[in-house]
Design a protein around this motif. Structure first.
Motif, PDB file in Angstrom:
ATOM      1  N   LEU A  26     -27.987 -10.836 -33.264  1.00 31.69           N
ATOM      2  CA  LEU A  26     -28.502 -10.022 -32.390  1.00 31.69           C
ATOM      3  C   LEU A  26     -28.588  -9.524 -30.697  1.00 31.69           C
ATOM      4  N   PRO A  27     -28.248  -9.158 -30.094  1.00 28.85           N
ATOM      5  CA  PRO A  27     -27.839  -8.748 -28.828  1.00 28.85           C
ATOM      6  C   PRO A  27     -29.510  -9.198 -27.811  1.00 28.85           C
ATOM      7  N   VAL A  28     -29.124  -9.848 -27.121  1.00 32.93           N
ATOM      8  CA  VAL A  28     -30.591  -9.511 -25.941  1.00 32.93           C
ATOM      9  C   VAL A  28     -30.461  -8.723 -24.425  1.00 32.93           C
ATOM     10  N   GLN A  29     -30.771  -7.157 -24.427  1.00 32.84           N
ATOM     11  CA  GLN A  29     -30.311  -6.830 -23.684  1.00 32.84           C
ATOM     12  C   GLN A  29     -31.198  -7.220 -21.963  1.00 32.84           C
TER      13      GLN A  29
ATOM     14  N   ILE B 277     -29.197 -12.905 -29.819  1.00 29.97           N
ATOM     15  CA  ILE B 277     -30.292 -14.813 -30.596  1.00 29.97           C
ATOM     16  C   ILE B 277     -28.909 -14.705 -32.341  1.00 29.97           C
ATOM     17  N   ALA B 278     -28.646 -16.085 -31.603  1.00 31.12           N
ATOM     18  CA  ALA B 278     -27.571 -16.519 -32.506  1.00 31.12           C
ATOM     19  C   ALA B 278     -28.245 -16.270 -34.652  1.00 31.12           C
ATOM     20  N   ILE B 279     -27.025 -15.682 -35.176  1.00 30.21           N
ATOM     21  CA  ILE B 279     -27.450 -15.602 -36.636  1.00 30.21           C
ATOM     22  C   ILE B 279     -26.760 -17.107 -36.844  1.00 30.21           C
ATOM     23  N   VAL B 280     -27.547 -18.113 -38.120  1.00 30.46           N
ATOM     24  CA  VAL B 280     -27.407 -19.056 -38.418  1.00 30.46           C
ATOM     25  C   VAL B 280     -26.825 -18.733 -40.139  1.00 30.46           C
ATOM     26  N   PRO B 281     -25.751 -18.700 -40.822  1.00 31.29           N
ATOM     27  CA  PRO B 281     -25.061 -18.466 -42.290  1.00 31.29           C
ATOM     28  C   PRO B 281     -26.433 -19.269 -43.191  1.00 31.29           C
ATOM     29  N   TYR B 282     -26.523 -18.793 -44.523  1.00 26.86           N
ATOM     30  CA  TYR B 282     -27.409 -18.726 -45.680  1.00 26.86           C
ATOM     31  C   TYR B 282     -27.895 -20.140 -46.115  1.00 26.86           C
ATOM     32  N   ALA B 283     -28.638 -20.727 -45.860  1.00 27.56           N
ATOM     33  CA  ALA B 283     -28.979 -22.057 -46.551  1.00 27.56           C
ATOM     34  C   ALA B 283     -29.364 -22.185 -47.681  1.00 27.56           C
ATOM     35  N   PRO B 284     -30.244 -22.371 -48.710  1.00 28.68           N
ATOM     36  CA  PRO B 284     -31.716 -22.945 -48.938  1.00 28.68           C
ATOM     37  C   PRO B 284     -32.358 -23.292 -48.327  1.00 28.68           C
TER      38      PRO B 284
ATOM     39  N   GLU C 276     -35.272  -2.531 -30.731  1.00 30.43           N
ATOM     40  CA  GLU C 276     -34.347  -1.749 -29.744  1.00 30.43           C
ATOM     41  C   GLU C 276     -33.291  -1.671 -30.211  1.00 30.43           C
ATOM     42  N   PHE C 277     -32.818  -3.049 -31.532  1.00 27.66           N
ATOM     43  CA  PHE C 277     -31.098  -3.111 -31.688  1.00 27.66           C
ATOM     44  C   PHE C 277     -31.468  -1.845 -32.856  1.00 27.66           C
TER      45      PHE C 277
END
Length: 213
Positions: free
Chosen positions: A112-115, A127-134, A185-186
């Motif tokens: 998610l970009p921060v403007q 806001i960085a994406i973390v890959p899925y894990a349980p 906003e995104f």
């Protein structure tokens, strides 16, 4: 009487503030607050935020997660909070929410970009994406740990929600709202650009988003 009552009360007040704002769904989400270099306070697992008492808040060791205080079982995400606080030693608070708009962006499996310069100063440029894990597993903690960066203070957990860190709990609550506003906003921009969607559908989606910051 516990030596950590003030920290526990901070955690409870933050839970109530976030629940009232709609960022903690049911018993979902959890919060942690550093006590010192060795200990942190964390919400219990599956607890009703509105019924929490100081004795319910768990105190754990940062290194081993050994429970030092608390009448209930600690959050299943305690290891993720400990990972955050160990990595970011200048941060005191770690908050995990299931806030609706940022959680929706997390489903897209993208950062998610921060403007805006002011927001970037406190959150980082994305806001960085973390890959899925349980949820509540070592797999998630390891996936999260690999994504941690000194200059990024908010993270999307794919199919799960958001976690952020801040110098204190008040600022962490502010970060939750800032991330939700960035997500709103995104999504507005994505909806406007979605030329394949019927105009009526786009207008309905935008109208719903306009109820958010």
């Amino acid at each position: 009487m516990s030596h950590y009552t003030s920290h526990k009360q901070q955690v409870i007040q933050a839970c109530l503030t976030l629940a009232e704002a709609g960022y903690l769904a049911g018993t979902g989400g959890n919060l942690a607050l550093r006590i010192n270099d060795e200990l942190f306070a964390v919400t219990p697992s599956g607890a009703d935020y509105y019924a929490l008492r100081p004795d319910d808040i768990c105190v754990l060791r940062l290194d081993t997660l050994q429970q030092v205080e608390g009448s209930l079982k600690p959050s299943v995400e305690s290891a993720m909070h400990a990972c955050m606080l160990r990595f970011k030693r200048d941060m005191q608070a770690s908050v995990h929410t299931h806030q609706p708009l940022a959680s929706a962006v997390a489903l897209l499996n993208i950062d998610l970009p921060v403007q805006g310069e002011a927001l970037r100063r406190v959150l980082g440029d994305r806001i960085a994406i973390v890959p899925y894990a349980p949820s509540g597993t070592g797999f998630l903690v390891r996936a999260f740990g690999r994504k941690l960066r000194a200059d990024l203070h908010g993270y999307l957990l794919k199919n799960h929600g958001v976690i952020c860190a801040a110098p204190d709990m008040t600022e962490a609550i502010g970060h939750v709202g800032r991330i939700e506003a960035a997500a709103a906003e995104f999504l507005r921009q994505r909806i406007v650009a979605a030329n394949t969607a019927p105009p009526a559908v786009r207008q309905m989606a935008l109208a719903a988003l306009n109820t958010h910051p």
